[in-house]
Design a protein around this motif. Sequence first.
Motif, PDB file in Angstrom:
ATOM      1  N   VAL A 143       1.077  -1.232   0.238  1.00 44.21           N
ATOM      2  CA  VAL A 143      -0.652  -0.031  -0.121  1.00 44.21           C
ATOM      3  C   VAL A 143       1.059   0.982   0.035  1.00 44.21           C
ATOM      4  O   VAL A 143       1.620   1.327   1.313  1.00 44.21           O
ATOM      5  CB  VAL A 143      -0.645   0.070   1.019  1.00 44.21           C
ATOM      6  N   PHE A 144       0.437   1.900  -0.934  1.00 41.52           N
ATOM      7  CA  PHE A 144       1.675   3.599  -1.341  1.00 41.52           C
ATOM      8  C   PHE A 144       0.602   4.577  -0.490  1.00 41.52           C
ATOM      9  O   PHE A 144      -0.119   3.962  -0.949  1.00 41.52           O
ATOM     10  CB  PHE A 144       1.607   3.547  -2.370  1.00 41.52           C
ATOM     11  N   PRO A 145       1.079   5.023   0.562  1.00 44.90           N
ATOM     12  CA  PRO A 145       0.427   5.998   1.088  1.00 44.90           C
ATOM     13  C   PRO A 145       0.228   7.336   0.949  1.00 44.90           C
ATOM     14  O   PRO A 145      -1.142   8.244   0.977  1.00 44.90           O
ATOM     15  CB  PRO A 145       0.758   6.128   2.752  1.00 44.90           C
ATOM     16  N   LYS A 146       1.002   7.721   0.168  1.00 43.69           N
ATOM     17  CA  LYS A 146       0.562   8.920  -1.374  1.00 43.69           C
ATOM     18  C   LYS A 146       1.225   8.932  -2.180  1.00 43.69           C
ATOM     19  O   LYS A 146       1.585   7.649  -2.556  1.00 43.69           O
ATOM     20  CB  LYS A 146       0.999  10.442   0.059  1.00 43.69           C
ATOM     21  N   ARG A 147       1.085   9.729  -3.178  1.00 47.18           N
ATOM     22  CA  ARG A 147       1.454   9.936  -4.837  1.00 47.18           C
ATOM     23  C   ARG A 147       3.072  10.424  -4.664  1.00 47.18           C
ATOM     24  O   ARG A 147       3.237  10.841  -3.510  1.00 47.18           O
ATOM     25  CB  ARG A 147       0.584  10.710  -5.237  1.00 47.18           C
ATOM     26  N   GLY A 148       3.626  10.042  -5.377  1.00 45.38           N
ATOM     27  CA  GLY A 148       4.686   9.950  -6.185  1.00 45.38           C
ATOM     28  C   GLY A 148       6.092   9.146  -6.821  1.00 45.38           C
ATOM     29  O   GLY A 148       5.001   8.381  -7.274  1.00 45.38           O
ATOM     30  N   CYS A 149       6.974   9.371  -7.081  1.00 44.69           N
ATOM     31  CA  CYS A 149       7.991   8.714  -7.126  1.00 44.69           C
ATOM     32  C   CYS A 149       8.997   7.035  -6.323  1.00 44.69           C
ATOM     33  O   CYS A 149       9.596   7.667  -5.496  1.00 44.69           O
ATOM     34  CB  CYS A 149       9.135   8.937  -8.396  1.00 44.69           C
ATOM     35  N   TRP A 150       8.191   6.178  -6.506  1.00 43.09           N
ATOM     36  CA  TRP A 150       8.218   4.932  -5.512  1.00 43.09           C
ATOM     37  C   TRP A 150       9.690   4.438  -5.709  1.00 43.09           C
ATOM     38  O   TRP A 150       9.185   3.640  -6.827  1.00 43.09           O
ATOM     39  CB  TRP A 150       7.323   4.176  -4.870  1.00 43.09           C
ATOM     40  N   LYS A 151      10.521   4.158  -5.131  1.00 44.16           N
ATOM     41  CA  LYS A 151      11.917   3.432  -4.868  1.00 44.16           C
ATOM     42  C   LYS A 151      11.200   2.133  -4.472  1.00 44.16           C
ATOM     43  O   LYS A 151      11.540   2.170  -3.343  1.00 44.16           O
ATOM     44  CB  LYS A 151      13.617   3.924  -4.746  1.00 44.16           C
ATOM     45  N   ILE A 152      11.131   0.796  -5.092  1.00 40.56           N
ATOM     46  CA  ILE A 152      11.004  -0.725  -4.220  1.00 40.56           C
ATOM     47  C   ILE A 152      12.141  -1.445  -4.868  1.00 40.56           C
ATOM     48  O   ILE A 152      12.754  -1.752  -5.698  1.00 40.56           O
ATOM     49  CB  ILE A 152      10.305  -1.332  -5.398  1.00 40.56           C
ATOM     50  N   GLU A 153      13.191  -1.853  -3.644  1.00 38.59           N
ATOM     51  CA  GLU A 153      14.247  -2.296  -3.277  1.00 38.59           C
ATOM     52  C   GLU A 153      14.202  -4.075  -3.054  1.00 38.59           C
ATOM     53  O   GLU A 153      13.810  -3.870  -1.804  1.00 38.59           O
ATOM     54  CB  GLU A 153      15.767  -1.642  -2.673  1.00 38.59           C
ATOM     55  N   LEU A 154      14.572  -4.533  -3.616  1.00 38.38           N
ATOM     56  CA  LEU A 154      15.007  -5.585  -3.785  1.00 38.38           C
ATOM     57  C   LEU A 154      16.486  -6.686  -2.917  1.00 38.38           C
ATOM     58  O   LEU A 154      16.800  -6.203  -3.781  1.00 38.38           O
ATOM     59  CB  LEU A 154      14.347  -6.848  -4.278  1.00 38.38           C
ATOM     60  N   THR A 155      16.796  -7.283  -2.544  1.00 34.01           N
ATOM     61  CA  THR A 155      17.832  -7.327  -2.272  1.00 34.01           C
ATOM     62  C   THR A 155      17.815  -9.018  -1.331  1.00 34.01           C
ATOM     63  O   THR A 155      16.995  -9.602  -0.307  1.00 34.01           O
ATOM     64  CB  THR A 155      19.326  -7.083  -0.882  1.00 34.01           C
ATOM     65  N   ARG A 156      18.663  -9.872  -2.285  1.00 33.69           N
ATOM     66  CA  ARG A 156      18.946 -11.690  -2.181  1.00 33.69           C
ATOM     67  C   ARG A 156      20.184 -11.352  -0.897  1.00 33.69           C
ATOM     68  O   ARG A 156      21.179 -10.723  -1.291  1.00 33.69           O
ATOM     69  CB  ARG A 156      18.979 -12.024  -3.169  1.00 33.69           C
ATOM     70  N   THR A 157      20.736 -12.295  -0.513  1.00 28.27           N
ATOM     71  CA  THR A 157      22.547 -12.593   0.075  1.00 28.27           C
ATOM     72  C   THR A 157      23.173 -11.987  -1.251  1.00 28.27           C
ATOM     73  O   THR A 157      24.723 -11.833  -0.925  1.00 28.27           O
ATOM     74  CB  THR A 157      22.024 -14.265   0.301  1.00 28.27           C
ATOM     75  N   ARG A 158      22.980 -12.773  -2.378  1.00 25.61           N
ATOM     76  CA  ARG A 158      24.100 -13.009  -3.812  1.00 25.61           C
ATOM     77  C   ARG A 158      22.960 -11.712  -4.700  1.00 25.61           C
ATOM     78  O   ARG A 158      22.056 -12.624  -5.355  1.00 25.61           O
ATOM     79  CB  ARG A 158      24.276 -13.690  -3.869  1.00 25.61           C
ATOM     80  N   GLY A 159      22.870 -11.033  -4.569  1.00 24.57           N
ATOM     81  CA  GLY A 159      21.671 -10.104  -5.633  1.00 24.57           C
ATOM     82  C   GLY A 159      21.611  -8.862  -5.388  1.00 24.57           C
ATOM     83  O   GLY A 159      20.728  -9.271  -4.211  1.00 24.57           O
ATOM     84  N   SER A 160      20.725  -7.588  -5.905  1.00 28.77           N
ATOM     85  CA  SER A 160      20.249  -6.884  -5.533  1.00 28.77           C
ATOM     86  C   SER A 160      20.104  -5.697  -6.327  1.00 28.77           C
ATOM     87  O   SER A 160      20.314  -6.100  -7.825  1.00 28.77           O
ATOM     88  CB  SER A 160      21.174  -6.005  -4.550  1.00 28.77           C
ATOM     89  N   GLY A 161      18.855  -4.838  -6.357  1.00 28.89           N
ATOM     90  CA  GLY A 161      18.265  -4.338  -7.472  1.00 28.89           C
ATOM     91  C   GLY A 161      16.879  -3.500  -6.588  1.00 28.89           C
ATOM     92  O   GLY A 161      16.693  -3.997  -6.152  1.00 28.89           O
ATOM     93  N   TYR A 162      16.432  -2.524  -7.937  1.00 30.60           N
ATOM     94  CA  TYR A 162      15.542  -1.699  -8.172  1.00 30.60           C
ATOM     95  C   TYR A 162      14.654  -0.771  -8.690  1.00 30.60           C
ATOM     96  O   TYR A 162      14.513  -1.543 -10.230  1.00 30.60           O
ATOM     97  CB  TYR A 162      16.483  -0.188  -6.817  1.00 30.60           C
TER      98      TYR A 162
END
Length: 168
Positions: A143-162
């Motif tokens: 749930v995104f509580p307000k308008r805007g440009c949201w960065k979603i970050e995903l991380t694993r033990t090896r590997g990350s991204g957004y």
Amino acid sequence: MKQSMVAMLLLVAGCSAGAGAPAPAPAPVARSAVPSSDIPAITPSPTATRAVCNGTSVILSEGFPEVRGTARDAELWGLLFAPGPPLAGRKEIKIVWRMTGEGPLRVRAALADGTPARLTWGPEKHGGSSWQRPGEEWGTGFVFPKRGCWKIELTRTRGSGYVWLSVK
């Protein structure tokens, strides 16, 4: 003078060679042996691509919109169970992720001012589906509580991204 003229003609000929050649056909997409009633089969070739905030492109096809993330030591894809973007604010949005790498998945989303999105469920590992992108698959609800440009970050033990997603 004669040498420079010959060089220029070769350069022009080299640039136009193959310009009319057809693009190679896309590789066939493998289908999962484990069907999922929750995730529809989608056509991997885009019908349109649209840039949203901070350079993340949304791929529009016959199924749900997809995003390809920017990743390090991994490949990252998201399948948006919503029309758009922009995504609707203050409503739960389901996003299924596929990410290569190793280890469990951690996910968080925030605006540039530090406002966090609420992770309502997940990441929930999926056994498989008909959505074919590299990596293991997880589902999340935000749930995104307000308008805007949201960065979603995903991380694993090896590997990350957004990815960046626009919310109205």
